[in-house]
Design a protein around this motif. Structure first.
Motif, short mmCIF file in Angstrom:
data_model
loop_
_atom_site.label_atom_id
_atom_site.label_comp_id
_atom_site.label_asym_id
_atom_site.label_seq_id
_atom_site.Cartn_x
_atom_site.Cartn_y
_atom_site.Cartn_z
N HIS A 134 -8.02 10.01 17.47
CA HIS A 134 -8.13 10.71 18.76
C HIS A 134 -6.74 10.95 19.36
O HIS A 134 -6.64 11.21 20.57
N GLY A 135 -5.70 10.85 18.56
CA GLY A 135 -4.34 11.02 19.07
C GLY A 135 -3.87 9.86 19.92
O GLY A 135 -2.91 9.99 20.69
N LEU A 136 -4.52 8.70 19.81
CA LEU A 136 -4.24 7.53 20.64
C LEU A 136 -3.73 6.37 19.79
O LEU A 136 -4.03 6.27 18.60
N TRP A 137 -2.99 5.47 20.44
CA TRP A 137 -2.43 4.30 19.76
C TRP A 137 -2.68 3.05 20.58
O TRP A 137 -2.74 3.09 21.81
N TRP A 138 -2.86 1.96 19.86
CA TRP A 138 -2.95 0.62 20.42
C TRP A 138 -4.35 0.34 20.98
O TRP A 138 -5.33 0.40 20.23
N TYR A 187 0.83 -1.20 0.00
CA TYR A 187 0.00 0.00 0.00
C TYR A 187 0.87 1.25 0.00
O TYR A 187 1.87 1.32 0.72
N ASP A 188 0.45 2.22 -0.79
CA ASP A 188 1.11 3.52 -0.84
C ASP A 188 0.60 4.35 0.33
O ASP A 188 -0.62 4.53 0.48
N PRO A 189 1.47 4.86 1.20
CA PRO A 189 1.00 5.68 2.32
C PRO A 189 0.11 6.84 1.89
O PRO A 189 -0.76 7.28 2.67
N ALA A 190 0.28 7.33 0.67
CA ALA A 190 -0.56 8.44 0.21
C ALA A 190 -2.01 8.03 0.04
O ALA A 190 -2.90 8.88 -0.01
N ASP A 191 -2.26 6.71 -0.05
CA ASP A 191 -3.61 6.22 -0.30
C ASP A 191 -4.35 5.80 0.96
O ASP A 191 -5.49 5.32 0.88
N VAL A 192 -3.70 5.94 2.13
CA VAL A 192 -4.35 5.50 3.37
C VAL A 192 -4.70 6.72 4.22
O VAL A 192 -4.09 7.78 4.07
N PRO A 193 -5.67 6.58 5.11
CA PRO A 193 -6.06 7.74 5.93
C PRO A 193 -5.04 8.02 7.02
O PRO A 193 -4.32 7.12 7.46
N ALA A 194 -4.99 9.26 7.45
CA ALA A 194 -4.19 9.64 8.62
C ALA A 194 -5.17 10.02 9.72
O ALA A 194 -5.73 11.11 9.72
N TYR A 195 -5.42 9.08 10.62
CA TYR A 195 -6.29 9.39 11.74
C TYR A 195 -5.60 10.41 12.65
O TYR A 195 -4.39 10.52 12.66
N GLY A 196 -6.37 11.12 13.44
CA GLY A 196 -5.74 12.11 14.29
C GLY A 196 -6.66 12.66 15.36
O GLY A 196 -7.82 12.27 15.49
N LEU A 197 -6.11 13.59 16.12
CA LEU A 197 -6.83 14.24 17.22
C LEU A 197 -7.54 15.48 16.70
O LEU A 197 -6.94 16.32 16.04
N ARG A 198 -8.82 15.59 16.99
CA ARG A 198 -9.59 16.75 16.58
C ARG A 198 -9.53 17.83 17.66
O ARG A 198 -9.51 17.52 18.86
N GLU A 199 -9.52 19.05 17.25
CA GLU A 199 -9.44 20.19 18.17
C GLU A 199 -10.58 20.13 19.19
O GLU A 199 -11.76 20.04 18.83
N GLY A 200 -10.23 20.14 20.46
CA GLY A 200 -11.22 20.22 21.53
C GLY A 200 -11.99 18.96 21.83
O GLY A 200 -12.93 18.99 22.63
N GLU A 201 -11.61 17.82 21.24
CA GLU A 201 -12.46 16.64 21.41
C GLU A 201 -12.41 16.04 22.81
O GLU A 201 -13.28 15.24 23.18
N ARG A 212 -7.28 13.10 28.14
CA ARG A 212 -6.24 14.01 27.69
C ARG A 212 -4.87 13.63 28.27
O ARG A 212 -3.85 13.69 27.58
N ALA A 213 -4.86 13.22 29.52
CA ALA A 213 -3.59 12.87 30.16
C ALA A 213 -2.92 11.69 29.45
O ALA A 213 -1.71 11.72 29.18
N ILE A 214 -3.68 10.68 29.11
CA ILE A 214 -3.10 9.53 28.43
C ILE A 214 -2.61 9.93 27.04
O ILE A 214 -1.54 9.53 26.60
N GLN A 215 -3.39 10.75 26.33
CA GLN A 215 -2.97 11.18 25.00
C GLN A 215 -1.68 11.99 25.08
O GLN A 215 -0.82 11.90 24.20
N GLN A 216 -1.49 12.75 26.14
CA GLN A 216 -0.31 13.58 26.29
C GLN A 216 0.81 12.89 27.06
O GLN A 216 1.85 13.50 27.33
N CYS A 217 0.58 11.62 27.43
CA CYS A 217 1.60 10.83 28.14
C CYS A 217 2.02 11.49 29.46
O CYS A 217 3.21 11.54 29.81
N THR A 218 1.03 12.00 30.19
CA THR A 218 1.28 12.61 31.49
C THR A 218 0.48 11.86 32.55
O THR A 218 -0.48 11.15 32.23
#
Length: 450
Positions: A342-346, A237-251, A260-266
């Motif tokens: 959501h800025g999260l992994w695993w 798969y070409d990385p350009a063809d796959v989605p980039a999931y992410g964190l939305r502002e204020g979610e 938020r603490a887990i997402q920020q590793c605090t």
């Protein structure tokens, strides 16, 4: 009419939308073909968002709050009653091929309180050369543990097989980190998905030689991280063809503070979560920008397609042996993967669909509407009671799942009107439960003001 065979195929840490039938850009032709002959369950849920509890719930037909494996790092006691125990009594050949993870898998001596699935025991190759079960009710067991290029993945029966093939595991395993992603230089023919398919095909032959109906759990280890794959799958798969999931502002503004603490590793500020031993499993990875997220996702998809290729070999075996008219095949996973959403992994906390919703394909020879989708709620805890019903075996007292057999043949039927996801990620008192209905999701955090 002869008893019905059952083949349960599971992946590990597999997003519900990482299937060809939900995402045409991703290639899973063999699972798509199976879905075309059966049903796609769009509303299937795990009963716990990490490995051991979910897998033990499949094994026992019970929720984690009953069987006691509430998170990773816990172990099901040897001798605990299981679904394959009942099937053995009903005359079935029972086999587990691949990952079990019914016990904790970190370093712990084997003994009265030790784990069968942890070092040093998993490296006792003299033992695994002569032992093939029984294990938690499975009369035949060929086991693996851990994932991809992790050091402990080259252990148990799979590790023994690698050594028999002349592979030096030190060249391919244990050289990276849990969060790694990229190309794996292990030759494709020695990948664990190939081995799991080979062992599953061998188990089918054993059942036929014994002239017994079978329940076989074919348990693949992908696409769990480390997200690495051999070629040609790493470049499929070409990385350009796959989605980039992410964190939305204020979610996280209206979410409990630990999101938020887990997402920020605090630290979360919750003493029951901020413990020396916790198994949240979920993390925020700040170094993962859009380009890195796409590259990782492309490899993750490649792992899914590689697994699908070998699942296709198992399904061809059923066809060639004339077994499809008398075999139920279920494909699912233990839980999902945030994959950067959501800025999260695993896996693990919190309670988004990325983690709790799972892929679920049902092939039943008596399906009334092949290729249809069903909105009927499914839960992993239902697999055991439904398999027992298909086998004509009595369901023992104590199983908490429901019989989904009618819903596995007719998309208009719903066997339950709610699903529940439990999670207690530490040895502390923190617990959350998620109730899912057709329309709503209610999350309860025990003894917390939020």
């Amino acid at each position: 009419m002869p008893p019905m065979n059952v083949l349960l195929i599971t992946s590990d840490q597999h997003r519900w939308d990482a299937m060809g039938y939900n995402n045409p850009a991703l290639r899973t032709p063999h699972l798509d073909a199976l879905a075309g002959r059966g049903l796609i369950a769009d509303r299937a849920y795990t009963c716990n968002p990490v490995c051991t509890p979910a897998r033990v719930s499949i094994l026992t037909g019970q929720y984690p709050s009953r069987h006691g494996c509430y998170t990773i790092g816990t172990s099901l006691p040897m001798g605990y009653p299981t679904v394959p125990d009942v099937l053995n009594d009903a005359g079935y050949f029972t086999a587990l091929c691949g990952k079990a993870h019914f016990q904790e898998c970190t370093s712990q001596p084997l003994g009265p309180s030790g784990s069968f699935e942890a070092p040093p025991h998993i490296y006792d190759f003299d033992f695994f050369a002569r032992w093939n079960g029984p294990y938690f009710g499975f009369r035949h067991a060929r086991l693996a543990i851990d994932h991809s290029n992790s050091v402990n993945a080259a252990s148990m029966h799979y590790g023994l097989w690698l050594r028999e093939q002349g592979i030096d595991p030190s060249k391919y395993f244990g050289r990276g980190q849990y969060a790694d992603f990229g190309r794996w230089d292990l030759p494709e023919e020695f990948h664990n998905s190939r081995w799991t398919a080979d062992e599953t095909i061998g188990a089918i032959d054993r059942a036929r030689s014994a002239n017994q109906p079978f329940f076989i759990w074919s348990s693949f280890q992908d696409p769990h991280n480390p997200v690495v794959a051999p070629e040609p799958w790493a470049s499929l798969y070409d990385p350009a063809d796959v989605p980039a999931y992410g964190l939305r502002e204020g979610e996280f503004d209206d979410k409990p503070p630990f999101y938020r603490a887990i997402q920020q590793c605090t630290p979360t500020g919750d003493a029951d979560l901020d413990t020396d031993k916790n198994w949240y499993c979920v993390r925020g990875l700040e170094q993962m920008d859009d380009a890195a997220t796409r590259r990782l996702t492309a490899i993750y998809w490649g792992m899914v397609s590689l697994m699908d290729h070998h699942i296709g070999r198992i399904l061809r075996k059923l066809e060639q042996d004339g077994l499809m008219d008398n075999t139920i095949v279920v494909f699912t996973t233990d839980h999902g993967d945030y994959l950067g959403n959501h800025g999260l992994w695993w896996k693990g906390l919190p309670t988004y669909e990325d983690m709790q919703r799972i892929p679920f394909v049902i092939y039943h020879p008596h399906c009334r509407t092949p290729g249809a989708r069903t909105q009927a709620l499914q839960s992993l805890v239902d697999i055991g009671p439904t398999i027992l019903a298909a086998a004509g075996a009595a369901v023992p007292a104590g199983l908490q799942g429901v019989n989904q057999l009618s819903a596995w043949t007719d998309p208009a039927v719903a066997a339950r009107d709610w699903a529940m996801v439990e999670y207690r990620p530490t040895e502390g008192a923190f617990m959350q439960k998620t109730l899912v209905t057709d329309r709503w999701k209610l999350v309860v955090y025990h003894d917390r003001s939020y």
